[in-house]
Design an enzyme around this catalytic site. Structure first.
Site, PDB file in Angstrom:
ATOM      1  N   SER A   8       0.826  -1.212   0.000  1.00 42.20           N
ATOM      2  CA  SER A   8       0.000   0.000   0.000  1.00 42.20           C
ATOM      3  C   SER A   8       0.859   1.261   0.000  1.00 42.20           C
ATOM      4  O   SER A   8       1.610   1.523   0.947  1.00 42.20           O
ATOM      5  CB  SER A   8      -0.905   0.017   1.240  1.00 42.20           C
ATOM      6  N   HIS A  33      -1.243  -1.253  -4.245  1.00 42.93           N
ATOM      7  CA  HIS A  33      -2.485  -0.847  -3.581  1.00 42.93           C
ATOM      8  C   HIS A  33      -2.499   0.675  -3.383  1.00 42.93           C
ATOM      9  O   HIS A  33      -1.563   1.247  -2.818  1.00 42.93           O
ATOM     10  CB  HIS A  33      -2.557  -1.560  -2.228  1.00 42.93           C
ATOM     11  N   ASP A  35      -4.745   3.729  -1.737  1.00 44.22           N
ATOM     12  CA  ASP A  35      -5.831   4.035  -0.799  1.00 44.22           C
ATOM     13  C   ASP A  35      -6.355   5.437  -1.035  1.00 44.22           C
ATOM     14  O   ASP A  35      -5.635   6.414  -0.837  1.00 44.22           O
ATOM     15  CB  ASP A  35      -5.309   3.933   0.640  1.00 44.22           C
ATOM     16  N   MET A  37      -8.948   8.257   0.125  1.00 45.72           N
ATOM     17  CA  MET A  37      -9.776   8.659   1.279  1.00 45.72           C
ATOM     18  C   MET A  37     -10.299  10.066   1.066  1.00 45.72           C
ATOM     19  O   MET A  37      -9.547  10.963   0.664  1.00 45.72           O
ATOM     20  CB  MET A  37      -8.929   8.634   2.549  1.00 45.72           C
ATOM     21  N   HIS A  66      -8.382   1.134  -3.810  1.00 47.62           N
ATOM     22  CA  HIS A  66      -9.338   0.931  -2.717  1.00 47.62           C
ATOM     23  C   HIS A  66      -9.983   2.270  -2.373  1.00 47.62           C
ATOM     24  O   HIS A  66      -9.323   3.161  -1.829  1.00 47.62           O
ATOM     25  CB  HIS A  66      -8.558   0.350  -1.519  1.00 47.62           C
ATOM     26  N   MET A  68     -12.133   4.551  -0.261  1.00 43.59           N
ATOM     27  CA  MET A  68     -12.796   4.802   1.025  1.00 43.59           C
ATOM     28  C   MET A  68     -13.474   6.155   0.900  1.00 43.59           C
ATOM     29  O   MET A  68     -13.050   7.145   1.518  1.00 43.59           O
ATOM     30  CB  MET A  68     -11.754   4.756   2.152  1.00 43.59           C
ATOM     31  N   MET A 137     -11.696  -5.740   5.633  1.00 43.27           N
ATOM     32  CA  MET A 137     -10.877  -4.771   6.373  1.00 43.27           C
ATOM     33  C   MET A 137     -10.536  -5.379   7.735  1.00 43.27           C
ATOM     34  O   MET A 137     -11.428  -5.767   8.496  1.00 43.27           O
ATOM     35  CB  MET A 137     -11.628  -3.449   6.573  1.00 43.27           C
ATOM     36  N   ASP A 175      -6.626  -6.232   4.543  1.00 44.20           N
ATOM     37  CA  ASP A 175      -5.983  -4.917   4.536  1.00 44.20           C
ATOM     38  C   ASP A 175      -6.022  -4.318   5.940  1.00 44.20           C
ATOM     39  O   ASP A 175      -7.097  -4.108   6.500  1.00 44.20           O
ATOM     40  CB  ASP A 175      -6.768  -4.046   3.539  1.00 44.20           C
TER      41      ASP A 175
HETATM   42  C1  DX5 Z   1      -6.371   1.539   5.870  1.00 37.87           C
HETATM   43  C2  DX5 Z   1      -5.921   1.356   4.422  1.00 37.87           C
HETATM   44  C3  DX5 Z   1      -4.788   0.418   4.295  1.00 37.87           C
HETATM   45  C4  DX5 Z   1      -3.514   0.887   4.924  1.00 37.87           C
HETATM   46  C5  DX5 Z   1      -2.860  -0.315   5.504  1.00 37.87           C
HETATM   47  O1  DX5 Z   1      -7.329   2.496   5.927  1.00 37.87           O
HETATM   48  O2  DX5 Z   1      -6.989   0.847   3.649  1.00 37.87           O
HETATM   49  O3  DX5 Z   1      -4.550   0.003   2.955  1.00 37.87           O
HETATM   50  O4  DX5 Z   1      -2.653   1.524   4.029  1.00 37.87           O
HETATM   51  O5  DX5 Z   1      -1.769   0.086   6.232  1.00 37.87           O
HETATM   52  P1  DX5 Z   1      -0.993  -0.854   7.248  1.00 37.87           P
HETATM   53  O6  DX5 Z   1      -0.535  -2.051   6.461  1.00 37.87           O
HETATM   54  O7  DX5 Z   1       0.106  -0.001   7.705  1.00 37.87           O
HETATM   55  O8  DX5 Z   1      -1.962  -1.243   8.331  1.00 37.87           O
HETATM   56 ZN    ZN Z   2      -6.547  -0.150   1.554  1.00 36.86          ZN
END
Ligand code: DX5
Ligand code: ZN
Length: 217
Positions: A8, A33, A35, A37, A66, A68, A137, A175
């Protein structure tokens, strides 16, 4: 099948993102990956289209995006155009989930659905025929570096049973809080894709950590 590893970028050094992607390109990782947000669905804001577009220019592996974000329907084609290969939406953010995942596939991407720790896997039963991946998750989304929620194993096993009973070809991704200490048990429970942020990018030798997540020796 052999499991996949998807580092990620949330935990990468953003000032040196090109180098970080090159590191992943030259590792045993399978996907990258990303993320996304929006500060509404989760209490954090990460990055958006310009960053994905630049990553796509240098990435030699599929982008596992991904979302969010609330109301992801508004942006599905933008994520496709930015370079997403696998697009995952949060179950809790979609009112017409079947429509959303069908649109993701129509655009030519693999469709994933993520469930938060409080969302039971049984709620996905009627959606399984329309998707390529379920993301369980294993932390509450929003931040990297959180601790893995142990109760997730039960959900993984339950989902694995549901998928196998119906003979679907669906990947299970996890994840949040994944590292070389829990990876083997997760794969043993039925996981196909390991996402790892901090355990990879904060380690001394990220490529070696990716190799260990992949080889599990
Ligand atoms: C969390 C994200 C993850 C995050 C994971 O909200 O969706 O993808 O980057 O990070 P680690 O592996 O550090 O928990
Ligand atoms: Zn993620």
């Amino acid at each position: 099948m052999e499991h996949l590893v998807s580092p990620s970028l949330l935990a990468a050094d953003f000032l040196n993102l090109g180098k970080e992607v090159a590191m992943v390109n030259n590792s045993l990782a399978d996907w990258i990956h990303c993320d996304i947000m929006d500060g509404v669905f989760v209490p954090n804001i990460s990055f958006g289209f310009p960053v994905i577009e630049y990553v796509k220019r240098v990435a030699e592996k599929p982008l596992d995006v991904h979302l969010m974000i609330t109301d992801p329907d508004r942006y599905l084609s933008r994520f496709h155009d930015a370079g997403a290969n696998i697009l995952t939406v949060q179950y809790e953010a979609c009112i017409h989930l079947q429509r959303t995942v069908s649109e993701i596939r129509r655009l030519g991407m693999k469709a994933g659905v993520a469930i938060n720790p409080h969302t039971p896997v049984s709620l996905l039963e009627d959606t399984l025929p329309f998707i390529d991946m379920v993301l369980i998750m294993t932390v509450n989304p929003g931040f990297g570096g959180q601790s893995f929620i142990n109760e997730s194993y039960k959900k993984i096993r339950e989902l694995r049973k549901m998928i196998e009973k119906k003979g679907f070809n669906i990947l299970i991704e996890v994840d949040g809080g994944i590292d070389t200490a829990n990876a083997a048990e997760l794969v043993g429970a039925g996981v196909n894709v390991l996402v790892a942020g901090n355990s990879v990018f904060s380690s001394k030798d990220p490529q070696e950590t990716i190799r260990r997540l992949k080889k599990l020796d």
